[in-house]
Scaffold this motif. Structure first.
Motif, PDB file in Angstrom:
ATOM      1  N   THR A  75      93.512   6.717  29.773  1.00  0.00           N
ATOM      2  CA  THR A  75      92.072   6.946  29.886  1.00  0.00           C
ATOM      3  C   THR A  75      91.606   7.730  28.664  1.00  0.00           C
ATOM      4  N   GLU A  76      90.300   7.629  28.381  1.00  0.00           N
ATOM      5  CA  GLU A  76      89.763   8.357  27.230  1.00  0.00           C
ATOM      6  C   GLU A  76      89.891   9.867  27.433  1.00  0.00           C
ATOM      7  N   GLU A  77      89.779  10.310  28.692  1.00  0.00           N
ATOM      8  CA  GLU A  77      89.899  11.745  28.968  1.00  0.00           C
ATOM      9  C   GLU A  77      91.312  12.242  28.626  1.00  0.00           C
ATOM     10  N   PHE A  94      91.854  12.082  24.850  1.00  0.00           N
ATOM     11  CA  PHE A  94      91.155  13.188  24.163  1.00  0.00           C
ATOM     12  C   PHE A  94      91.964  14.479  24.304  1.00  0.00           C
ATOM     13  N   ASN A 106      86.759  11.668  19.067  1.00  0.00           N
ATOM     14  CA  ASN A 106      86.174  10.494  19.720  1.00  0.00           C
ATOM     15  C   ASN A 106      86.184   9.275  18.789  1.00  0.00           C
ATOM     16  N   ILE A 154      89.682   7.976  18.766  1.00  0.00           N
ATOM     17  CA  ILE A 154      89.946   7.276  20.025  1.00  0.00           C
ATOM     18  C   ILE A 154      89.380   5.866  19.985  1.00  0.00           C
ATOM     19  N   GLU A 155      88.162   5.728  19.488  1.00  0.00           N
ATOM     20  CA  GLU A 155      87.566   4.385  19.426  1.00  0.00           C
ATOM     21  C   GLU A 155      88.380   3.474  18.510  1.00  0.00           C
ATOM     22  N   MET A 209      91.616   2.368  20.293  1.00  0.00           N
ATOM     23  CA  MET A 209      91.391   1.381  21.341  1.00  0.00           C
ATOM     24  C   MET A 209      91.084  -0.006  20.785  1.00  0.00           C
TER      25      MET A 209
END
Length: 404
Positions: free
Chosen positions: A304-306, A309, A338, A341-342, A345
């Motif tokens: 998950t992004e959480e 991060f 962030n 992260i992008e 993904m």
């Protein structure tokens, strides 16, 4: 009497609870539900050893109950002393020979299977009798993750191994730090992964498509229990497609969105020295070529992004204690994290993902397209042999003419 009954109830409750809990678990992490040839062999040994133990238990309990009943103290014999004997050579021989026989019954197949698991020199043969090309993967164990390099295929991954079904995949294993142990319970047994250049070899083979969980089975540090990985078995045709997609990754592909592009720049400045994208042999940190296809972060956390991060922000210090990323020199703010992260993904080079192992689609292939060089070498050798034969025939004809 009341105290005895209380203890008896407590023991029975614990026994029933142990039996119930022993049935808990997942099929992808169980030696009792084999999905490969190696695991099936291990299950045979488990059943054999269990049968032997039950046989010994039943015989011992039968003799024990018989002796208690037959030689119990009877009424009126309170002062009776039975005949004393020094021993029986027949009985002593019997209870020495029988355990030896039982141990041999268990030892012989155990030794056979142990050597079979490490036999990487006997080639597989197709139904037509032709030797199949071997797929070799170099496995490196590190605190606390796994690195994989596909020999001759120019593919490097981490944390997940893709293999074709119904085909042996051969592993050459070594550690970069301490002793680890490579274990995929559903399809194969354990093998130690040692440092100092001591390589161990074994093979994996999955009978059916699926995602099989692997564990490190050797205590290797504070995050030993978090050193998980996955073996993803897909149909041969899907594996061939995955190989072609992974071979096409160079690490220089530009993302579509501006945010991801900015994240790529930050990644190259701060992360590329440890984490590679593509077939780079760099293994300071896990390879991220197909990072977005994974459903687990660091092998154990939900992707998950959480979580991602937190991992980047804290360098996994509390999520995976003892990991080497805590020494990374980067210092990113929230916006930069962030953006990274992008970018991460977007790292999904293939349509063949863990979900492909469960989609019910089976694509057959003999995987010959993965080894074109070997086929060309074989053709060249065949042509050279033909030329040598022709030269020999010419020489023989010349000699015959000279004699005439």
């Amino acid at each position: 009497m009341k105290g005895w009954m209380t203890r008896f109830k407590a023991v029975m409750a614990l026994t029933v609870m142990a039996l119930i809990l022993s049935g808990c678990g997942e099929p992808f992490l169980s030696t009792l539900q084999p999905s490969g040839e190696g695991a099936a062999m291990l299950l045979e040994l488990i059943i054999l050893s269990t049968v032997i133990m039950l046989f010994v238990f039943v015989v011992v309990m039968a003799i024990y109950i018989y002796v208690i009943i037959k030689f119990r103290q009877k009424k009126g014999q309170e002062d009776f002393i039975p005949k004393q004997t020094e021993g029986s050579h027949a009985l002593e021989t019997l209870w020495t020979v029988i355990p030896i026989i039982l141990l041999l019954i268990l030892a012989v197949p155990t030794v056979q299977y142990t050597f079979a698991f490490a036999d990487v020199n006997t080639p597989e043969v197709s139904e037509e009798g032709e030797e199949l090309d071997q797929i070799w993967i170099d496995v490196t164990g590190k605190q606390y993750w796994w690195h994989f390099e596909y020999e001759g295929l120019d593919i490097t991954t981490s944390q997940e191994i893709y293999i074709p079904t119904d085909r042996r995949v051969y592993l050459s294993m070594i550690s970069d730090d301490v002793i680890h142990s490579f274990w995929v319970p559903s399809i194969q047994g354990k093998m130690d992964v040692n440092p100092t250049g001591n390589r161990n070899e074994m093979w994996l083979q999955a009978d059916e498509e699926g995602v099989y969980w692997g564990k490190c089975a050797e205590l290797c540090g504070p995050s030993h229990s978090l050193m998980d990985f996955k073996v993803i078995a897909v149909s041969p045709g899907e594996f061939e497609e995955w190989v072609e997609d992974m071979q096409g990754v160079t690490g220089e592909e530009e993302p579509e969105t501006a945010t991801a592009q900015a994240g790529q720049e930050i990644y190259e400045e701060n992360c590329l020295s440890c984490h590679a994208v593509g077939s780079s042999p760099n293994k300071v940190g896990p390879n991220l070529t197909n990072f977005a296809d994974r459903d687990k972060l660091a092998g154990v956390f939900d992707m998950t992004e959480e979580n991602l991060f937190e991992w980047i922000d804290t360098k996994g210090e509390e999520m995976k204690p003892g990991n080497l990323m805590v020494d990374a020199p980067y210092d990113l703010n929230e916006e930069e994290i962030n953006q990274v992260i992008e970018y991460l993904m977007t790292l999904s080079p293939s349509d063949v993902t863990p979900e492909s192992a469960d989609n019910g689609v089976y694509i057959d292939s003999d995987l010959s397209d993965l080894f074109p060089e070997e086929e060309e070498d074989a053709d060249e050798e065949s042509e050279e042999d033909d030329e040598v034969d022709e030269d020999e025939e010419t020489d023989e004809e010349t000699d015959e003419n000279d004699e005439e």
